[in-house]
Structure formats: C-alpha cells, structure tokens
Scaffold this motif. Structure first.
Motif, PDB file in Angstrom:
ATOM      1  N   VAL A 164     -58.744   6.555  12.290  1.00 19.56           N
ATOM      2  CA  VAL A 164     -57.771   6.675  10.877  1.00 19.56           C
ATOM      3  C   VAL A 164     -56.020   6.987  11.204  1.00 19.56           C
ATOM      4  N   ASN A 165     -55.917   7.603  12.242  1.00 18.44           N
ATOM      5  CA  ASN A 165     -54.676   8.365  12.748  1.00 18.44           C
ATOM      6  C   ASN A 165     -53.844   6.917  13.176  1.00 18.44           C
ATOM      7  N   GLN A 198     -50.495   6.819  11.054  1.00 21.29           N
ATOM      8  CA  GLN A 198     -49.275   6.493  11.684  1.00 21.29           C
ATOM      9  C   GLN A 198     -48.428   5.318  11.157  1.00 21.29           C
ATOM     10  N   THR A 199     -49.054   4.261  10.573  1.00 19.37           N
ATOM     11  CA  THR A 199     -48.743   3.017   9.959  1.00 19.37           C
ATOM     12  C   THR A 199     -48.241   3.061   8.670  1.00 19.37           C
ATOM     13  N   PRO A 218     -50.888   3.860  -0.162  1.00 19.92           N
ATOM     14  CA  PRO A 218     -50.316   3.945   1.197  1.00 19.92           C
ATOM     15  C   PRO A 218     -50.633   5.150   2.002  1.00 19.92           C
ATOM     16  N   ALA A 219     -51.159   4.974   3.199  1.00 15.73           N
ATOM     17  CA  ALA A 219     -51.842   6.125   3.728  1.00 15.73           C
ATOM     18  C   ALA A 219     -50.974   7.120   4.069  1.00 15.73           C
ATOM     19  N   SER A 220     -51.850   8.300   4.023  1.00 15.27           N
ATOM     20  CA  SER A 220     -51.210   9.693   4.608  1.00 15.27           C
ATOM     21  C   SER A 220     -52.305  10.622   5.024  1.00 15.27           C
ATOM     22  N   ALA A 221     -52.242  11.647   5.789  1.00 19.27           N
ATOM     23  CA  ALA A 221     -53.312  12.360   6.198  1.00 19.27           C
ATOM     24  C   ALA A 221     -54.064  12.990   4.885  1.00 19.27           C
ATOM     25  N   ASP A 222     -53.394  13.135   3.881  1.00 16.73           N
ATOM     26  CA  ASP A 222     -54.012  13.611   2.688  1.00 16.73           C
ATOM     27  C   ASP A 222     -55.412  12.820   2.359  1.00 16.73           C
ATOM     28  N   LEU A 223     -55.222  11.476   2.456  1.00 12.82           N
ATOM     29  CA  LEU A 223     -56.450  10.570   2.103  1.00 12.82           C
ATOM     30  C   LEU A 223     -57.659  10.686   3.006  1.00 12.82           C
TER      31      LEU A 223
END
Length: 286
Positions: free
Chosen positions: A159-160, A165-166, A179-184
C-alpha cells in the motif's frame, strides 16, 4: 425574511418531512437518526422557520470528510441556498481537529450538484463506475488463484508503494474513494483486509467486506490490466464464494472501474455498470 443555518438533531425530522424535494423514495428518511450521530452530521438552512436546504458530512479515517445528503426544497431552487449551505458545512468541517481533506461523490448526471461543488472550490479527481456482478466466469481462464499475503509488513509495503507514495485514489469503502494517505491504512484494517499477490510478486489484490444496502466483496486492484492477469479473477471469485456462504442477503462483487477499464471488459461480461460517480475534493492546504 429570517434566514438561519444550524446543525440538525433527531427531533428535526418533521422539518425534513415537510420539504418538497421531488424524491419519491428517499433513503435518508429511513436513516435520519443515524445521519445526525456518530461520525455523521446534518445541517439545515431555514427560511422563516422552514427547512429549505439540507446538507451533511461523514468522517472517515479521522482525517477525511465526505459531503453529501444535499436536499433542496423545489419551491426555493435557484435561490443560491444550496451553495450557501454546502459552503458553510465545508468550512465547519475544516475547523474540526485532524481533518485534512473534504470532498463529495456525485453521479455524472447530477449536473446541479456538480455546479454547487465547483462554486465552493472543489475540483474533480476521478470518475468511477461502482461495477457490480455475481458472475466473473467470462473473465476467468482456469488459472491458479493468487497466494494470500498474511505478513503485515508485506501488506504495508504494497500500500505504501501503490497508494501512499503516489496519492492515488483508494476505494476505502463502496461509494467512498479518497486520495490515499497513511491515515487510510491503519493496522486493524490491514489485518482484516485480505491481500493476495501473483507468483512473480508484481501484482497484488485487496478484498474486503462492505455492507450498504446489500453485502459486497469489495475488490481493489491498483492496475489497469484487469483482463490480462492470470489468476486475478479466480482469486476474486473464490473470495466471493466464501463471503456468499456467510451472508443471508443479496451479495455482490463490487469493483471500482474507470471508464477505460469498463471498456476493457469482454462483450459478454456480467457486470452492472450504473451511472459513474465523480469524486470532487480539496485538501486543507488548498
């Protein structure tokens, strides 16, 4: 005329009933109590004590807020009340501790809602079909299903690489991509979600359970080659069969597909492709 905006409570339901929205069977009426509690809020714009526009939000992963449940009384359409209310709600949400992104998901044909979202400064991110099926046989080739990934570190690596990262759009729940972040990607979720990777470890798949009106196996695959990866659909089908044995109602496979991905499906595919949804949003820095 006296105008006021305030948060709604469960005892405000009669105001919703009195609205002339033109929606014959509105799901909001059956879950109103849930939409004013927990991670959900509703706000109303009142004119001389009459509810003329309503909008709310839901919080996801502590840092994302999705606007929605926009309803307007048809007798006041064109007055700008909907835009005023949605703008107010967005500003309220951004005052909450931890919220970094606010957005809304609206169907492609809902032009009036899109106008409101653009007026308050939200921009489109992606258009997705919530594709549904109970039968993936036309996409299967008899290939071996992919290997389960049980190591939490390996899940985090995937997932990273493909999302965090993207900043790619991640379908966090059915109807709710972000939109992805570590919180998801909190550890309890990563442990619950099923991960699979192909033999040469160049592709991975996530499957997770969701329930809205029906039961869903939510399949998340972050590449566009959905019709050319041996074992992908066999893996999804196996997981779907397992879920179906555990549920007692209508159960589907849900996969979020771009318009281009939907066009890649074989002519005899068994997916339902309802009107696509457009994700709008903005982050706090903007």
């Amino acid at each position: 005329m006296e105008k006021a905006i305030r948060m709604l409570q469960s005892n405000d339901y009669p105001y919703l009933e009195a609205m002339d929205t033109g929606i014959e069977f509105d799901y909001i009426t059956s879950i109103f109590d849930r939409l004013v509690a927990g991670n959900n809020r509703l706000y109303g714009l009142f004119l001389d004590g009459q509810l003329v526009s309503m909008c709310g939000y839901s919080i996801y992963a502590d840092s994302y807020a999705m606007l929605g449940r926009l309803r307007s009384d048809r007798r006041f359409v064109g007055s700008g009340f909907a835009t005023e209310l949605v703008s107010y709600v967005m500003n309220e949400v951004f005052q909450l501790n931890g919220i970094q992104w606010v957005g809304a998901n609206t169907q492609e044909h809902n032009i009036s809602a899109q106008r409101v979202l653009k007026k308050i400064g939200l921009t489109p991110y992606i258009t997705l079909h919530g594709a549904l099926t109970k039968d993936t046989s036309t996409l299967e080739s008899g290939a071996k299903p992919w290997q389960p990934v049980t190591d939490l570190k390996r899940k985090k690596e995937w997932v990273n690489k493909k999302y965090i990262q993207t900043g790619a759009i991640f379908p966090y729940e059915c109807y709710y991509p972000f939109p992805a972040s570590a919180d998801l990607f909190q550890e309890p979720d990563l442990e619950t979600w099923s991960f699979f990777e192909n033999d040469d470890q160049t592709r991975f798949l996530i499957t997770k359970y969701d329930q809205k009106k029906h039961h869903y196996l939510h399949a998340v695959y972050p590449w566009h080659d959905i019709t050319s990866q041996p074992g992908l659909w066999e893996t999804i089908a196996n997981n779907y069969r397992k879920l179906r044995r555990q549920t007692d109602g209508e159960t589907y496979i849900w996969m979020d597909l771009t318009r281009e991905e939907a066009q890649m499906l074989p002519a005899d595919h068994q997916f339902e492709l309802p009107s696509p949804w457009i994700l709008y949003g903005t982050d706090k820095s903007r």
